[in-house]
Design a protein around this motif. Structure first.
Motif, PDB file in Angstrom:
ATOM      1  N   ALA A 125     -61.342  49.721 -37.435  1.00  0.00           N
ATOM      2  CA  ALA A 125     -61.899  51.019 -37.851  1.00  0.00           C
ATOM      3  C   ALA A 125     -60.731  51.961 -38.164  1.00  0.00           C
ATOM      4  N   PRO A 126     -60.187  51.915 -39.385  1.00  0.00           N
ATOM      5  CA  PRO A 126     -59.018  52.743 -39.718  1.00  0.00           C
ATOM      6  C   PRO A 126     -59.258  54.239 -39.530  1.00  0.00           C
ATOM      7  N   ASP A 127     -60.466  54.704 -39.826  1.00  0.00           N
ATOM      8  CA  ASP A 127     -60.737  56.138 -39.726  1.00  0.00           C
ATOM      9  C   ASP A 127     -60.797  56.626 -38.284  1.00  0.00           C
ATOM     10  N   GLU A 128     -60.868  55.698 -37.324  1.00  0.00           N
ATOM     11  CA  GLU A 128     -60.944  56.085 -35.918  1.00  0.00           C
ATOM     12  C   GLU A 128     -59.597  55.963 -35.210  1.00  0.00           C
ATOM     13  N   MET A 129     -58.548  55.598 -35.937  1.00  0.00           N
ATOM     14  CA  MET A 129     -57.236  55.474 -35.311  1.00  0.00           C
ATOM     15  C   MET A 129     -56.722  56.841 -34.865  1.00  0.00           C
ATOM     16  N   GLN A 130     -55.999  56.846 -33.754  1.00  0.00           N
ATOM     17  CA  GLN A 130     -55.448  58.071 -33.201  1.00  0.00           C
ATOM     18  C   GLN A 130     -53.921  58.028 -33.279  1.00  0.00           C
ATOM     19  N   ARG A 131     -53.348  59.131 -33.749  1.00  0.00           N
ATOM     20  CA  ARG A 131     -51.891  59.194 -33.818  1.00  0.00           C
ATOM     21  C   ARG A 131     -51.315  59.301 -32.414  1.00  0.00           C
ATOM     22  N   GLN A 132     -50.316  58.472 -32.129  1.00  0.00           N
ATOM     23  CA  GLN A 132     -49.623  58.493 -30.844  1.00  0.00           C
ATOM     24  C   GLN A 132     -48.143  58.736 -31.135  1.00  0.00           C
ATOM     25  N   GLY A 133     -47.765  60.011 -31.221  1.00  0.00           N
ATOM     26  CA  GLY A 133     -46.405  60.298 -31.639  1.00  0.00           C
ATOM     27  C   GLY A 133     -46.338  60.389 -33.151  1.00  0.00           C
ATOM     28  N   GLY A 134     -45.133  60.421 -33.684  1.00  0.00           N
ATOM     29  CA  GLY A 134     -44.958  60.642 -35.114  1.00  0.00           C
ATOM     30  C   GLY A 134     -45.499  59.539 -35.996  1.00  0.00           C
ATOM     31  N   THR A 135     -45.149  58.274 -35.705  1.00  0.00           N
ATOM     32  CA  THR A 135     -45.523  57.177 -36.601  1.00  0.00           C
ATOM     33  C   THR A 135     -46.285  56.064 -35.898  1.00  0.00           C
ATOM     34  N   MET A 136     -46.642  56.259 -34.641  1.00  0.00           N
ATOM     35  CA  MET A 136     -47.396  55.252 -33.890  1.00  0.00           C
ATOM     36  C   MET A 136     -48.885  55.604 -33.882  1.00  0.00           C
ATOM     37  N   PHE A 137     -49.730  54.549 -33.906  1.00  0.00           N
ATOM     38  CA  PHE A 137     -51.170  54.763 -33.915  1.00  0.00           C
ATOM     39  C   PHE A 137     -51.837  53.848 -32.895  1.00  0.00           C
ATOM     40  N   LEU A 138     -52.884  54.376 -32.276  1.00  0.00           N
ATOM     41  CA  LEU A 138     -53.705  53.621 -31.346  1.00  0.00           C
ATOM     42  C   LEU A 138     -54.998  53.230 -32.041  1.00  0.00           C
ATOM     43  N   SER A 192     -39.724  63.576 -44.506  1.00  0.00           N
ATOM     44  CA  SER A 192     -38.635  62.600 -44.632  1.00  0.00           C
ATOM     45  C   SER A 192     -38.669  61.541 -43.534  1.00  0.00           C
ATOM     46  N   THR A 193     -39.752  61.497 -42.761  1.00  0.00           N
ATOM     47  CA  THR A 193     -39.858  60.534 -41.667  1.00  0.00           C
ATOM     48  C   THR A 193     -40.376  59.193 -42.181  1.00  0.00           C
ATOM     49  N   THR A 194     -39.629  58.137 -41.923  1.00  0.00           N
ATOM     50  CA  THR A 194     -40.012  56.804 -42.385  1.00  0.00           C
ATOM     51  C   THR A 194     -41.366  56.390 -41.821  1.00  0.00           C
ATOM     52  N   GLY A 195     -42.268  55.986 -42.714  1.00  0.00           N
ATOM     53  CA  GLY A 195     -43.572  55.473 -42.301  1.00  0.00           C
ATOM     54  C   GLY A 195     -44.567  56.514 -41.850  1.00  0.00           C
ATOM     55  N   TYR A 196     -44.267  57.799 -42.030  1.00  0.00           N
ATOM     56  CA  TYR A 196     -45.197  58.847 -41.586  1.00  0.00           C
ATOM     57  C   TYR A 196     -46.406  58.887 -42.514  1.00  0.00           C
ATOM     58  N   ARG A 197     -47.589  59.143 -41.920  1.00  0.00           N
ATOM     59  CA  ARG A 197     -48.841  59.233 -42.668  1.00  0.00           C
ATOM     60  C   ARG A 197     -49.317  60.689 -42.688  1.00  0.00           C
ATOM     61  N   THR A 198     -49.697  61.172 -43.857  1.00  0.00           N
ATOM     62  CA  THR A 198     -50.178  62.540 -44.013  1.00  0.00           C
ATOM     63  C   THR A 198     -51.483  62.757 -43.261  1.00  0.00           C
ATOM     64  N   GLU A 199     -51.617  63.945 -42.660  1.00  0.00           N
ATOM     65  CA  GLU A 199     -52.858  64.332 -42.000  1.00  0.00           C
ATOM     66  C   GLU A 199     -53.523  65.463 -42.773  1.00  0.00           C
ATOM     67  N   GLU A 200     -54.829  65.500 -42.707  1.00  0.00           N
ATOM     68  CA  GLU A 200     -55.608  66.587 -43.287  1.00  0.00           C
ATOM     69  C   GLU A 200     -56.680  67.008 -42.295  1.00  0.00           C
ATOM     70  N   MET A 201     -57.162  68.232 -42.454  1.00  0.00           N
ATOM     71  CA  MET A 201     -58.192  68.758 -41.564  1.00  0.00           C
ATOM     72  C   MET A 201     -59.559  68.645 -42.238  1.00  0.00           C
ATOM     73  N   ILE A 202     -60.531  68.155 -41.489  1.00  0.00           N
ATOM     74  CA  ILE A 202     -61.899  68.061 -41.983  1.00  0.00           C
ATOM     75  C   ILE A 202     -62.737  69.143 -41.325  1.00  0.00           C
ATOM     76  N   PHE A 203     -63.434  69.919 -42.146  1.00  0.00           N
ATOM     77  CA  PHE A 203     -64.282  70.996 -41.648  1.00  0.00           C
ATOM     78  C   PHE A 203     -65.738  70.533 -41.642  1.00  0.00           C
ATOM     79  N   SER A 204     -66.423  70.855 -40.567  1.00  0.00           N
ATOM     80  CA  SER A 204     -67.855  70.577 -40.465  1.00  0.00           C
ATOM     81  C   SER A 204     -68.614  71.902 -40.418  1.00  0.00           C
TER      82      SER A 204
END
Length: 235
Positions: free
Chosen positions: A161-174, A30-42
């Motif tokens: 590089a969208p795939d290299e962005m790092q989450r900084q808190g709930g809805t902020m990205f670096l 229910s967090t505004t603007g939150y982006r779903t995360e998934e885990m990638i296995f290698s």
């Protein structure tokens, strides 16, 4: 410990991290603007002298989904949402950050800020000043008007590089690789973008991960019993 034990442990550790990711997604459904995360296995494969190769799975990379969330009307003059690609540009004490959470307000100094008090930046990277006691309007390209007169354009950028962005808190990205302005942004006033988390899908994933973890744990217990019985027999 034999290789079977190490292989199972690497799998279990990855599943435990994936469970943390799923729990965080559900908590922010229910967090505004939150982006779903998934885990990638290698997979790590190593040749052995006798027998088949040794394979171990490692889950330590978090992938962020940038799928569009549902836009819900709020009627707020300072509630903005982005249709399509792009992020709002925000100035934090740690530097510039990107966000899709467009629930803004004005500070005591009149600057447009986030709920955390961070200044929202314009297309040139400067804070946006909102005159008091005025009717605020926002065009589709992000141009903000006060009583019909343009006063600035809200910054809408896209990471290089969208795939290299790092989450900084709930809805902020670096975006360490940098970002570029979106040529044709689509900003909607009086709307907020909901989280793109699907609670039903996340609960289904949680059940699947839990069953896989229990299966691996059960295998380790049986393997431990086998080794103990073998040692007793040899003794």
């Amino acid at each position: 410990m034999e290789s079977t034990g190490y292989t199972t442990l690497t799998r279990l550790s990855g599943l435990a991290r994936e469970m943390d990711v799923i729990a965080n997604n559900i908590a922010n459904a229910s967090t505004t603007g939150y982006r779903t995360e998934e885990m990638i296995f290698s997979e790590y494969v190593k040749a052995v002298e006798d027998g088949p190769s040794l394979s171990m799975a490692q889950g330590n990379i978090r992938w962020i989904s940038y799928a569009q969330g549902t836009l819900g009307p709020t009627g707020g003059d300072l509630d903005f949402a982005i249709e399509g690609d792009g992020f709002f540009l925000v100035q934090t004490p740690q530097g510039e950050r990107l966000t899709r959470a467009g629930s803004f307000a004005t500070s005591n100094a009149g600057d447009l800020v986030t709920n955390d008090g961070y200044p929202v930046l314009d297309a040139g990277g400067a804070p946006l000043f909102i005159p008091p006691a005025t009717q605020i309007g926002v065009a589709a390209d992000g141009t903000i008007s006060a009583d019909g007169a343009p006063i600035g354009q809200i910054g809408v950028v896209m990471p290089v590089a969208p795939d290299e962005m790092q989450r900084q808190g709930g809805t902020m990205f670096l975006a360490e690789a940098g970002f570029d302005p979106v040529e044709n942004p689509r900003v909607v006033q009086g709307f907020l973008e909901a989280s793109n988390v699907s609670p039903v899908a996340e609960i289904s994933r949680m059940i699947t991960v839990q069953r896989a973890y229990e299966l691996g744990q059960s295998f380790l217990e049986r393997e431990d019993d086998r080794i103990r019985n073998l040692l007793k027999t040899l003794a």
